[in-house]
Design an enzyme around this catalytic site. Structure first.
Site: not given
Length: 327
Positions: A93, A149, A122, A308, A153, A206, A228, A235, A33
């Site tokens: 991770r 945040q 982050c 961030q 993000g 996380k 958020r 952040h 795309r």
């Protein structure tokens, strides 16, 4: 580079130029795309190529920021080609054998890779820069963090939506979000990543799991609440750390003032502490309001802000790559 068109990809391109990263050939790879799009870099026009196994032949390093599913899809092709992937997604991770690296904190971990090095989340990157110099001085017992945040993000489209819907509110209209689950314009909401069985959301876990891995503290007691907020790209975090013994504030302040990647903004006489505007577009993580927890003699509290997109993503990935080429 895999995923050059997003906010992190664009920052990676800028930082590769700014930091004069040694490159013989830069290939920009994306889905069918996006193939054929043009990107300007260092005065030259680069054409985005469709990603394929053949596109990785002759490549030494892949900076991946196209999302976890894409990273999983192309991991084998990348490693089979002999390249090292520095991956910005959450795909690997916590995998055994995949180092999770913040260069100022655990640089040696990068050299135990088997073709893949993971870039942490982050919020984890920003937090670990402040925790590491303190934990090196006195063992930590427990960490409690609340994050604030930014829209970045959730990607470039979320940033655009925050700008657009803020104007809608200012014009007297009702904001209707299509990118985020709720409008961020003059609003905030708890992070909308999926809730886990323990009632913590994925973003919060996380932070818990990644911090333990980076700091090599698998049993560290850790709790996080992620929110958020209507900020574009930096952040912020409120942090409470309990140590094995009391930690004098003056000593903590001195350690953080000298810590790599950290900038101290801690002017109590002016009531002036870090703000997102202090770090937007900049490398350091700003730390301040370092104080004794009045409820626990072995605990300190502090506040931090970090960009961030930059240190929370692109810069950390490039610093990992710089470790590899310097070896």
């Amino acid at each position: 580079m895999l995923g050059a068109s997003g906010a992190v990809g664009q920052e990676l391109l800028q930082l590769l130029d700014e930091r004069q990263f040694p490159i013989a050939e830069l290939r920009l790879l994306a889905s069918a795309r996006s193939a054929g799009q043009k990107q300007q870099w260092k005065g030259q026009e680069l054409i985005v190529q469709e990603v394929s196994a053949a596109a990785f032949q002759g490549v030494d390093l892949v900076l991946a920021s196209a999302g976890g599913s894409v990273s999983k899809q192309w991991r084998q092709a990348i490693t089979d080609a002999g390249a090292v992937m520095v991956d910005n997604s959450s795909a690997f991770r916590m995998d055994e054998g995949v180092p999770l690296v913040v260069p100022e904190v655990n640089p040696d971990a990068a050299f135990s890779h088997q073709g893949v090095i993971a870039n942490p989340n982050c919020t984890t990157i920003l937090l670990s820069l402040a925790l590491a110099p303190l934990a090196a001085k006195r063992p930590m017992r427990r960490v409690v963090v609340s994050t604030y945040q930014s829209a970045s993000g959730a990607g470039a489209r979320a940033m655009d939506e925050l700008r657009d819907l803020s104007q809608v509110v200012l014009d007297g209209g009702t904001p209707e979000s299509s990118v985020l689950p709720h409008s961020l314009a003059f609003n905030l909401f708890l992070h909308n990543s999926p809730l886990q069985a323990n009632s913590y959301c994925e973003e919060e876990m996380k932070m818990v799991n990644e911090t333990r891995k980076i700091m090599a503290l698998p049993d560290l007691r850790f709790s996080a609440t992620c929110v958020r907020v209507p900020v574009l790209r930096a952040h912020s975090e409120a942090v409470n750390v309990e140590f094995e013994q009391p930690f004098p504030v003056a000593e903590a302040r001195a350690l953080l003032a000298e810590a790599p990647g950290v900038e101290l903004i801690d002017r109590s006489d002016e009531n002036r502490f870090p703000m997102p505007t202090d770090v937007t577009g900049r490398d350091p993580v700003a730390v301040g309001r370092i104080r004794q927890d009045i409820s626990e003699p072995n605990a300190l509290e502090f506040w931090l802000c970090g960009d961030q997109i930059r240190k929370g993503a692109a810069l950390n990935a490039i610093q990992i790559a710089e470790l590899l080429i310097a070896a």
